[in-house]
Scaffold this active site. Structure first.
Site, PDB file in Angstrom:
ATOM      1  N   PRO A  16      -3.113  -2.373  17.440  1.00 16.24           N
ATOM      2  CA  PRO A  16      -3.744  -3.319  16.511  1.00 16.24           C
ATOM      3  C   PRO A  16      -5.058  -3.783  17.102  1.00 16.24           C
ATOM      4  CG  PRO A  16      -1.954  -4.386  17.734  1.00 16.24           C
ATOM      5  CD  PRO A  16      -1.951  -2.941  18.128  1.00 16.24           C
ATOM      6  N   CYS A 100      -2.961 -11.441  23.236  1.00 16.22           N
ATOM      7  CA  CYS A 100      -4.388 -11.705  23.012  1.00 16.22           C
ATOM      8  C   CYS A 100      -4.940 -12.641  24.097  1.00 16.22           C
ATOM      9  CB  CYS A 100      -4.611 -12.305  21.628  1.00 16.22           C
ATOM     10  SG  CYS A 100      -6.366 -12.577  21.324  1.00 16.22           S
ATOM     11  N   ASP A 202      -5.790   2.252  28.738  1.00 17.43           N
ATOM     12  CA  ASP A 202      -6.528   3.338  29.387  1.00 17.43           C
ATOM     13  C   ASP A 202      -6.061   4.739  29.024  1.00 17.43           C
ATOM     14  OD1 ASP A 202      -7.920   1.340  30.560  1.00 17.43           O
ATOM     15  OD2 ASP A 202      -7.124   1.595  32.576  1.00 17.43           O
TER      16      ASP A 202
HETATM   17  C1  FMN Z   1     -11.879  -5.004  19.532  1.00 19.42           C
HETATM   18  C2  FMN Z   1     -10.433  -5.179  19.937  1.00 19.42           C
HETATM   19  C3  FMN Z   1      -9.601  -5.939  19.153  1.00 19.42           C
HETATM   20  C4  FMN Z   1      -8.249  -6.102  19.510  1.00 19.42           C
HETATM   21  N1  FMN Z   1      -7.425  -6.821  18.695  1.00 19.42           N
HETATM   22  C5  FMN Z   1      -6.101  -6.905  18.981  1.00 19.42           C
HETATM   23  C6  FMN Z   1      -5.191  -7.531  18.080  1.00 19.42           C
HETATM   24  O1  FMN Z   1      -5.574  -8.013  16.997  1.00 19.42           O
HETATM   25  N2  FMN Z   1      -3.879  -7.581  18.447  1.00 19.42           N
HETATM   26  C7  FMN Z   1      -3.430  -7.056  19.609  1.00 19.42           C
HETATM   27  O2  FMN Z   1      -2.231  -7.124  19.911  1.00 19.42           O
HETATM   28  N3  FMN Z   1      -4.248  -6.434  20.486  1.00 19.42           N
HETATM   29  C8  FMN Z   1      -5.568  -6.346  20.177  1.00 19.42           C
HETATM   30  N4  FMN Z   1      -6.399  -5.645  21.025  1.00 19.42           N
HETATM   31  C9  FMN Z   1      -5.849  -4.966  22.203  1.00 19.42           C
HETATM   32  C10 FMN Z   1      -5.518  -3.486  21.935  1.00 19.42           C
HETATM   33  O3  FMN Z   1      -4.500  -3.360  20.954  1.00 19.42           O
HETATM   34  C11 FMN Z   1      -5.040  -2.792  23.234  1.00 19.42           C
HETATM   35  O4  FMN Z   1      -3.913  -3.456  23.707  1.00 19.42           O
HETATM   36  C12 FMN Z   1      -6.111  -2.790  24.323  1.00 19.42           C
HETATM   37  O5  FMN Z   1      -7.374  -2.428  23.806  1.00 19.42           O
HETATM   38  C13 FMN Z   1      -5.723  -1.858  25.489  1.00 19.42           C
HETATM   39  O6  FMN Z   1      -5.596  -0.529  25.067  1.00 19.42           O
HETATM   40  P1  FMN Z   1      -6.753   0.578  25.330  1.00 19.42           P
HETATM   41  O7  FMN Z   1      -7.038   0.588  26.819  1.00 19.42           O
HETATM   42  O8  FMN Z   1      -6.181   1.855  24.819  1.00 19.42           O
HETATM   43  O9  FMN Z   1      -7.966   0.115  24.551  1.00 19.42           O
HETATM   44  C14 FMN Z   1      -7.749  -5.505  20.698  1.00 19.42           C
HETATM   45  C15 FMN Z   1      -8.616  -4.750  21.495  1.00 19.42           C
HETATM   46  C16 FMN Z   1      -9.936  -4.570  21.145  1.00 19.42           C
HETATM   47  C17 FMN Z   1     -10.836  -3.738  22.022  1.00 19.42           C
END
Ligand code: FMN
Length: 321
Positions: A16, A100, A202
């Protein structure tokens, strides 16, 4: 993998992401193979106050098991918010945001703030599971900061309170999105729970997905930022996890077709004006890494109407590859 009674065919999730994972983008990702999608986070309080903008974020996409994510810290309001989210979206499950890190949210005791009040987090999961007849899941981090990593105990409490799945982002609140995600701790969480665990943080390619799965033994993985402008990460990861031949991304002109469809769906969902403002960000992401795309990226930054989107797409198809 199962989320409660729901069968998940492909345990590869789109994370999300507020401001990114709207109905149009989730639909595109689901079509390309994301087995689980989750809406942008929505305030439980805003839902209870009948806020229309919040409700609009909850539109369920087809093609994947789709969760609606809510945040808040009051068990009764969260329970009511979950009922409304379910009613509005017809989602397959309710996900509770306990990860969050934004100060406005976490310092208020919502999102990752709940990792500092595990009893309250337990109460929330218990009330929400009582209030809805779909599975309730939790997404959290390692803990508040380096000195207070508590996800092992926390995740167990969530399971004992009725959570049907937990996603662990391998960072603390204070790391925000920097540093390296700690897959070791996710592996420990996986070993100590019976409910499915999704590993997050990651994963940026088929190769990293395989490493993360082998490292953590998680039931599934969740991908966030690496999906920006690249929904093809889903077939790439799927092929790598299945041991198939490496996936080859379509050529640029076909990728532009997918981007256009996303923007057309966004227009249908939220109107031309908002869809076009948001297309500025998405379209630039779709051109990331494309040689000589600077001229078009500049035009993208001032998109006002769908006409602009079509004109730029035509130019990209003609001039770039
Ligand atoms: C722009 C942005 C918005 C995000 N919004 C949410 C959110 O609404 N709810 C949530 O649980 N995590 C949110 N996250 C976290 C991501 O779901 C994820 O946990 C985080 O980016 C780590 O994963 P990744 O390394 O694959 O990016 C957000 C991340 C980003 C970058």
């Amino acid at each position: 993998m199962q989320i409660g009674s729901i069968e998940v065919n492909t345990p590869i999730a789109l994370g999300p992401m507020a401001g990114v994972t709207d109905w149009a983008f989730r639909t595109v990702c689901a079509e390309l193979g994301a087995g689980i999608t989750v809406t942008e986070m929505v305030s439980s309080r805003a839902l209870v106050y009948k806020d229309k903008k919040s409700a609009a974020l909850l539109r369920k996409n087809e093609g994947s098991v789709c969760g609606a994510q809510i945040f808040g810290n009051d068990p009764q309001i969260m329970a009511q918010g979950a009922q409304l989210a379910l009613e509005i979206s017809g989602c397959d499950f309710i996900d509770i945001n306990m990860g969050c890190p934004m100060p406005k949210i976490a310092n208020n005791g919502d999102g990752c703030g709940l990792m500092r009040t595990p009893e309250l987090a337990e109460q929330i999961v218990k009330e929400v599971t009582k209030a809805v007849d779909v599975p309730v899941t939790v997404k959290c981090r390692l803990g508040w900061d380096k000195g207070s990593i508590n996800v092992l105990d926390f995740a167990k409490r969530m399971e004992d309170s009725g959570a049907a799945m937990i996603t662990v982002h391998g960072r603390t609140r204070s790391m925000l999105y920097s540093g390296v995600a700690d897959w070791d701790t996710i592996a420990k969480v996986k070993r100590s729970l019976s409910i499915p665990v999704l590993a997050n943080g990651d994963i940026v390619s088929g190769e990293t997905a395989v490493r993360c799965r082998n490292w953590t033994k998680a039931d599934g993985i969740m991908i966030g930022r690496a999906t920006f402008g690249n929904p093809w990460i889903f077939p790439e990861v799927k092929a790598a996890l299945s041991g198939d031949a490496p996936y080859v991304r379509p050529k640029l002109s076909d990728r532009v077709d997918v981007a256009l469809r996303q923007f057309e769906m966004a227009r249908e969902d939220k109107g031309e004006h908002i869809a076009c403002l948001e297309a500025r960000k998405h379209f630039a992401w779709y051109l990331r890494g494309v040689a000589h795309s600077g001229y078009y990226k500049e035009q993208i930054s001032s998109i006002q109407k769908m006409e602009d989107v079509y004109r730029i797409a035509e130019g990209v198809r003609k001039d770039l590859q």
